[in-house]
Design an enzyme around this catalytic site. Structure first.
Site, PDB file in Angstrom:
ATOM      1  CD  GLN A  14      -2.248   1.496   2.792  1.00  0.00           C
ATOM      2  OE1 GLN A  14      -3.381   1.276   2.894  1.00  0.00           O
ATOM      3  NE2 GLN A  14      -1.485   1.821   3.902  1.00  0.00           N
ATOM      4  CD  GLN A  85       4.105 -10.098   8.887  1.00  0.00           C
ATOM      5  OE1 GLN A  85       3.253  -9.900   8.584  1.00  0.00           O
ATOM      6  NE2 GLN A  85       4.392 -10.065  10.143  1.00  0.00           N
ATOM      7  CB  SER A  86       3.252  -5.170   6.895  1.00  0.00           C
ATOM      8  OG  SER A  86       2.217  -5.711   5.884  1.00  0.00           O
ATOM      9  CB  SER A 127       4.917   0.182  13.346  1.00  0.00           C
ATOM     10  OG  SER A 127       3.748  -0.003  14.040  1.00  0.00           O
ATOM     11  CD  GLU A 129       1.057  -2.487  16.684  1.00  0.00           C
ATOM     12  OE1 GLU A 129       1.315  -3.381  17.655  1.00  0.00           O
ATOM     13  OE2 GLU A 129      -0.013  -2.200  16.426  1.00  0.00           O
ATOM     14  CE1 TYR A 150       5.266  -4.703  11.049  1.00  0.00           C
ATOM     15  CE2 TYR A 150       4.250  -3.413  12.850  1.00  0.00           C
ATOM     16  CZ  TYR A 150       4.521  -3.482  11.606  1.00  0.00           C
ATOM     17  OH  TYR A 150       4.639  -2.357  10.803  1.00  0.00           O
ATOM     18  CG  ASN A 179      -3.458   1.524  13.268  1.00  0.00           C
ATOM     19  OD1 ASN A 179      -2.716   1.870  14.269  1.00  0.00           O
ATOM     20  ND2 ASN A 179      -3.735   0.182  13.108  1.00  0.00           N
ATOM     21  CG  PHE A 189      -3.947  -4.482   7.194  1.00  0.00           C
ATOM     22  CD1 PHE A 189      -3.301  -3.725   8.158  1.00  0.00           C
ATOM     23  CD2 PHE A 189      -3.226  -5.136   6.261  1.00  0.00           C
ATOM     24  CE1 PHE A 189      -1.857  -3.686   8.224  1.00  0.00           C
ATOM     25  CE2 PHE A 189      -1.719  -5.077   6.103  1.00  0.00           C
ATOM     26  CZ  PHE A 189      -1.008  -4.472   7.307  1.00  0.00           C
ATOM     27  N   GLY A 212     -12.819 -10.081  16.059  1.00  0.00           N
ATOM     28  CA  GLY A 212     -12.131 -10.344  17.389  1.00  0.00           C
ATOM     29  C   GLY A 212     -12.617  -9.328  18.422  1.00  0.00           C
ATOM     30  NE  ARG A 218      -4.306  -0.759  17.830  1.00  0.00           N
ATOM     31  CZ  ARG A 218      -4.625  -1.501  18.752  1.00  0.00           C
ATOM     32  NH1 ARG A 218      -5.347  -0.566  19.937  1.00  0.00           N
ATOM     33  NH2 ARG A 218      -4.287  -2.481  19.331  1.00  0.00           N
ATOM     34  N   PRO A 280      -2.457 -13.327  20.709  1.00  0.00           N
ATOM     35  CG  PRO A 280      -0.844 -14.946  20.469  1.00  0.00           C
ATOM     36  CD  PRO A 280      -1.698 -13.951  19.570  1.00  0.00           C
TER      37      PRO A 280
END
Length: 322
Positions: A14, A85-86, A127, A129, A150, A179, A189, A212, A218, A280
Site C-alpha cells: 500500500q 512483514q507488515s 510503527s 506498535e 512485529y 495506522n 488488515f 475479534g 486506534r 496472544p
C-alpha cells in the site's frame, strides 16, 4: 534542477504504491525494489496507472550483496525502506520471518549506505506498535513498550537508524506511523475486512461480519497523506524521527458502526465476535500526539475519523483507489 532518483524497498504494498505515485508527481525517477519484480506483483501500480512509469528491480534484503548491488546500480538521492512483514497478527505466527524481514533488511541498507560512503537520504518505516498501550497520547520521547514480535522488530530497527545517524552522520530518519488505511490495504488488515464484508452484506452476498476484539481503539488515518510526510522528512535540513498520526483515537466498534450506517444497516444485526481471532497479546488503546510533525514538517492529517471512513466506503462503492 537535476532530476532526483528515489529507491523504494518494499514498493509493492500500500505505502510503496502511494509513495511511488507521489514521487512521480514530484518528477522523481523512481525505482521500485521487491523480492520478485514481476508482473504478478504490479497490482497496486496498475490500479494507480503508474506501472509503466516505474523502474522495477529485484532485491533480496536479507542478502547484503544483493542490497549493495541494487543501491550502487540505482545511485539514489533518497532511499525509502517500506519492506518487511507488515501484519501484527501474522508476526505471532512467524516471529523469525518478521524479525529478519524488518531488522536484517534495515541493517543491510544502512551498512550499504555506509560502505559506499553515500550522501543519499534514508527513510525507515517505523510503527506505532513500538509503544504498546497508550491511553495518553504518546510523543517522540515516550518510552517504547511493544506487545508483539512485529512491534519488537520495529523498535529494533528504530534504534538501528538512530545509531547510524549518530555514529556515522548518515541522514537517516524513522517515521513512526500510526495506522493508515486505503483501498490498497491487503485482506489481512481489519479495516479492509470490515469495508469489504459490509459491502458484500449490503449486496446479500454475505450475512455476517466476524471479528475479534471490538474494544480496541486506534488512531486511523489516510495512507496517501502519510506518504507525503515520509517525503517531507527527507526534505528537512536535519534528520530526525517523527510520529505521523491524526491525533484522534476511536474504537474499532465505532469504525464498524459507522461503516454499517453508511450502507443504511444496523451493525448489531450482522456482527459476531469470535475469540479465536484474538491475538496472544494486544493492547487496548493507541493514542498519538503528532505535534512535532506539524511544527517541523508543516504536515497535518486532513482525513480523520468520520471523513476517513466515508472516504473508504466511497472508494469501495465507486470502485476507485483514491
Amino acid at each position: 534542477m537535476k532530476q532526483k532518483t528515489a529507491l523504494i524497498f518494499g514498493s509493492t504494498g500500500q505505502d510503496g504504491a502511494y509513495l511511488a505515485n507521489f514521487l512521480l508527481s514530484k518528477n522523481y525517477n523512481v525505482y521500485g525494489a521487491s523480492r520478485d519484480a514481476t508482473s504478478k506483483n504490479m497490482v497496486n501500480f496498475n490500479l494507480l496507472n503508474i506501472a509503466n512509469k516505474i523502474n522495477f528491480i529485484t532485491v533480496s534484503l536479507n542478502d547484503f550483496r544483493s542490497v549493495i548491488q541494487v543501491i550502487n546500480k540505482t545511485k539514489p538521492d533518497e532511499i525509502y525502506n517500506l519492506s518487511g512483514q507488515s501484519s501484527v497478527a501474522l508476526s505471532f505466527e512467524q516471529p523469525v520471518e518478521t524479525f529478519d524481514s524488518i531488522v536484517i533488511a534495515t541493517i543491510n541498507i544502512l551498512e550499504a549506505i555506509k560502505f559506499l560512503n553515500l550522501t543519499c537520504r534514508f527513510y525507515n518505516a517505523g510503527s506505532s506498535e513500538v509503544y504498546g498501550n497508550s491511553s495518553k497520547p504518546v510523543d517522540e520521547n515516550t518510552t517504547f513498550n511493544p506487545k508483539s514480535p512485529y512491534g519488537i522488530a520495529k523498535a529494533t530497527s528504530f534504534w538501528q537508524v538512530l545509531n547510524y545517524r549518530e555514529s556515522y552522520g548518515i541522514f537517516a530518519t524513522t517515521g513512526i506511523l500510526f495506522n493508515h488505511e486505503s483501498p490498497l490495504r491487503s485482506e489481512r488488515f481489519v479495516t479492509k475486512k470490515i469495508i469489504d464484508t459490509v459491502d458484500k452484506i449490503s449486496k446479500n452476498e454475505l450475512d455476517k461480519l466476524i471479528l475479534g476484539n471490538l474494544n480496541v481503539s486506534r488512531d486511523w488515518g489516510w495512507a496517501p497523506e502519510y506518504v507525503e510526510a515520509m517525503w517531507l522528512m527527507l526534505q528537512n535540513d536535519i534528520a530526525d524521527d517523527y510520529i505521523i498520526a491524526t491525533g484522534e483515537t476511536f474504537s474499532l466498534e465505532y469504525f464498524v458502526k459507522k461503516t454499517f450506517e453508511l450502507y443504511d444497516l444496523d451493525w448489531r444485526n450482522f456482527v459476531e465476535v469470535d475469540n479465536s481471532l484474538l491475538r496472544p497479546n494486544d493492547f487496548k488503546t493507541g493514542s498519538a500526539c503528532p505535534l512535532k510533525a506539524e511544527q517541523k514538517l508543516n504536515w497535518k492529517a486532513k482525513l480523520k475519523k468520520d471523513k476517513l471512513i466515508e472516504k473508504l466506503v466511497e472508494c469501495k462503492k465507486q470502485n476507485k483507489v483514491i
